[in-house]
Design a protein around this motif. Structure first.
Motif, PDB file in Angstrom:
ATOM      1  N   GLY A 252      -2.428   2.269  -5.147  1.00  0.00           N
ATOM      2  CA  GLY A 252      -1.947   3.467  -5.231  1.00  0.00           C
ATOM      3  C   GLY A 252      -2.876   4.517  -5.709  1.00  0.00           C
ATOM      4  O   GLY A 252      -3.919   4.355  -6.438  1.00  0.00           O
ATOM      5  N   ASP A 253      -2.392   6.070  -5.516  1.00  0.00           N
ATOM      6  CA  ASP A 253      -3.512   7.082  -5.875  1.00  0.00           C
ATOM      7  C   ASP A 253      -2.688   7.915  -7.072  1.00  0.00           C
ATOM      8  O   ASP A 253      -3.310   8.482  -7.695  1.00  0.00           O
ATOM      9  N   THR A 254      -1.268   7.929  -7.262  1.00  0.00           N
ATOM     10  CA  THR A 254      -0.677   8.762  -8.064  1.00  0.00           C
ATOM     11  C   THR A 254      -0.118   7.806  -9.128  1.00  0.00           C
ATOM     12  O   THR A 254       0.851   7.093  -9.234  1.00  0.00           O
ATOM     13  N   PRO A 255      -0.690   8.037 -10.427  1.00  0.00           N
ATOM     14  CA  PRO A 255      -0.283   7.391 -11.684  1.00  0.00           C
ATOM     15  C   PRO A 255       1.163   7.425 -11.984  1.00  0.00           C
ATOM     16  O   PRO A 255       1.916   6.439 -12.147  1.00  0.00           O
TER      17      PRO A 255
ATOM     18  N   SER B 257       3.726   7.674  -9.838  1.00  0.00           N
ATOM     19  CA  SER B 257       4.477   7.228  -9.196  1.00  0.00           C
ATOM     20  C   SER B 257       4.260   5.572  -8.630  1.00  0.00           C
ATOM     21  O   SER B 257       4.972   4.866  -8.893  1.00  0.00           O
ATOM     22  N   ASP B 258       3.036   5.542  -8.392  1.00  0.00           N
ATOM     23  CA  ASP B 258       2.422   4.070  -8.102  1.00  0.00           C
ATOM     24  C   ASP B 258       2.132   3.054  -9.109  1.00  0.00           C
ATOM     25  O   ASP B 258       2.662   2.278  -9.031  1.00  0.00           O
ATOM     26  N   ILE B 259       1.531   3.711 -10.118  1.00  0.00           N
ATOM     27  CA  ILE B 259       1.114   2.923 -11.359  1.00  0.00           C
ATOM     28  C   ILE B 259       2.457   2.656 -12.403  1.00  0.00           C
ATOM     29  O   ILE B 259       2.785   1.604 -12.866  1.00  0.00           O
TER      30      ILE B 259
ATOM     31  N   PHE C  95       0.727  -1.268  -0.028  1.00  0.00           N
ATOM     32  CA  PHE C  95      -0.010   0.106   0.043  1.00  0.00           C
ATOM     33  C   PHE C  95       0.881   1.479   0.083  1.00  0.00           C
ATOM     34  O   PHE C  95       1.850   1.279   0.937  1.00  0.00           O
ATOM     35  N   ASP C  96       0.418   2.193  -0.820  1.00  0.00           N
ATOM     36  CA  ASP C  96       0.720   3.396  -0.834  1.00  0.00           C
ATOM     37  C   ASP C  96       0.083   4.143   0.386  1.00  0.00           C
ATOM     38  O   ASP C  96      -0.840   3.669   0.863  1.00  0.00           O
ATOM     39  N   ILE C  97       0.561   5.341   1.047  1.00  0.00           N
ATOM     40  CA  ILE C  97      -0.099   5.717   2.220  1.00  0.00           C
ATOM     41  C   ILE C  97      -1.136   7.026   1.809  1.00  0.00           C
ATOM     42  O   ILE C  97      -2.305   6.887   1.944  1.00  0.00           O
ATOM     43  N   ASP C  98      -0.240   7.978   1.591  1.00  0.00           N
ATOM     44  CA  ASP C  98      -1.237   9.366   1.299  1.00  0.00           C
ATOM     45  C   ASP C  98      -2.052   9.315   0.132  1.00  0.00           C
ATOM     46  O   ASP C  98      -1.495   8.934  -1.049  1.00  0.00           O
ATOM     47  N   GLY C  99      -3.246   9.583   0.258  1.00  0.00           N
ATOM     48  CA  GLY C  99      -4.420   9.282  -0.813  1.00  0.00           C
ATOM     49  C   GLY C  99      -4.858   8.069  -0.845  1.00  0.00           C
ATOM     50  O   GLY C  99      -6.003   7.952  -1.742  1.00  0.00           O
ATOM     51  N   VAL C 100      -4.297   7.078  -0.165  1.00  0.00           N
ATOM     52  CA  VAL C 100      -4.975   5.766  -0.264  1.00  0.00           C
ATOM     53  C   VAL C 100      -5.568   5.475   1.072  1.00  0.00           C
ATOM     54  O   VAL C 100      -6.727   4.761   1.301  1.00  0.00           O
TER      55      VAL C 100
HETATM   56 MG    MG Z   1      -0.228   8.527  -2.341  1.00  0.00          MG
END
Ligand code: MG
Ligand code: G3P
Length: 346
Positions: free
Chosen positions: A286-289, A291-293, A21-26
């Motif tokens: 994640g929530d940020t394409p 970086s996360d995706i 898991f990503d943290i901020d925004g998730v």
């Molecule tokens: Mg995030």
């Protein structure tokens, strides 16, 4: 059969798959848990219709405090126990740089926290912008140290010190003065403050703990982050010197961060669940394409197992725009992401 309320959670742990898991925004926004996050964690911990527990880790680009301090906070926010053995933040992989440099400038974060993090990583001689302002108050014409900052800043003789590298550990609390100090070092002769290079190519290297231009916090709209400071610094260096500045970013989407996450997950599964083989699939939420995706998809091409990207709508990515990097699935919340992954497995 679905568990009914009051049914004890499952104790069988799956070795087939895991979550990251990503943290901020998730899971968190502006210091508060996203409501569905608490239920998502409960599901992974066995409160689900499959009667199974699923191992998971956290991979955030955020930072600014020690891993153990952040895990204590995350445990309270998510109502579970989070161990540093299942947690990576933006600056965690910077630990591996501690041997390479002697004196380093550490930028960002609250008070002395990042100095404490860097010293904990084994960096031998950690300088902060406060130490530099204390030595020469003319460094930053519009910033005076508070009495607290003055007390915490160290007395050093910068006429005799070469700063060998610059590490931006967390978001700058004062862009103007931090950028002035970084620029002074980049334009110096070999990292000696007060000097000017004739060629502007002998300054110390700059490392950022991540490259997120924007991130998701308590405001409805995204806020600028460390990647924005990076863009700004590179543009300013070009404007002042006419030369290109090359800086390095850690964190997601860097492959190195996903490799680090793979090792962490392997160790975590071994230590806590006695599982000795890698999972077939890791679901990354994640929530940020950018970086996360992007990171998950690129790593999926490298890795022997599957890294399956799931994008949520509670953070940076908002419905109505097209993500720059296509996830394997897009869902509303982290709870839907957990359900999606688990359903796919059975
Ligand atoms: Mg995030
Ligand atoms: O500063 C933190 C932010 O840019 C991203 O954190 O948890 O979404 O990777 P996270």
């Amino acid at each position: 059969t679905p568990t009914t309320p009051g049914t004890p959670p499952a104790t069988t742990v799956t070795d087939k798959y895991a979550f990251a898991f990503d943290i901020d925004g998730v899971l968190i926004r502006g210091g508060r848990p996203i409501p569905e996050a608490i239920e998502a964690m409960k599901m992974l911990n066995g409160e689900n219709e499959y009667g199974i527990k699923v191992p998971y880790i956290f991979v955030t680009n955020g930072g600014g405090k020690t891993e153990s301090e952040r895990c204590i906070q995350l445990s309270q926010q998510l109502e579970i126990e989070v161990s540093p053995g299942q947690f990576i933040c933006g600056h965690t992989p910077m630990r591996e740089m501690a041997e390479r440099y002697n004196t380093v400038l550490v930028v960002g974060g609250e008070g002395e926290k990042c100095r404490i993090v860097a010293e904990g990583y084994g960096f031998k001689d950690v300088v902060t912008p406060g130490d530099i302002i204390k030595y020469n108050q003319d460094t930053t014409p519009f910033r005076k140290l508070t009495p607290e900052e003055w007390k915490n800043s160290r007395d050093r003789n910068f006429d005799e010190i070469n700063i060998e590298a610059i590490f931006v550990f967390a978001d700058s609390r004062d862009w103007a003065s931090d950028q002035q100090i970084i620029l002074d070092l980049l334009m110096s002769k070999n990292g000696r403050l007060g000097t000017r290079s004739e060629t502007f190519d002998e300054g110390p290297p700059v490392f950022f703990s991540h490259n997120d231009v924007v991130w998701s916090t308590s405001h409805d709209l995204t806020r600028i982050g460390m990647g924005a400071l990076r863009v700004s610094l590179e543009a300013m260096f070009k404007a002042v010197t006419g030369k290109e500045l090359k800086t390095t970013a850690f964190g997601k989407p860097q492959i190195g961060t996903f490799e680090f996450a793979t090792r962490l997950l392997q160790q975590w599964r071994k230590d806590t669940h006695r599982i000795d083989a890698p999972p077939e699939t890791v679901y990354f939420v994640g929530d940020t394409p950018e970086s996360d995706i992007r990171g998950t998809n690129e790593f999926d091409r490298h890795a022997d197992n599957t890294w399956y990207s799931i994008l949520v709508r509670t953070g940076v990515f908002q419905e109505g725009s097209k993500p720059r990097f296509q996830p394997r699935a897009t869902v509303d919340t982290v709870l839907d992401a957990v359900k999606h992954g688990m359903e796919r497995e059975y």
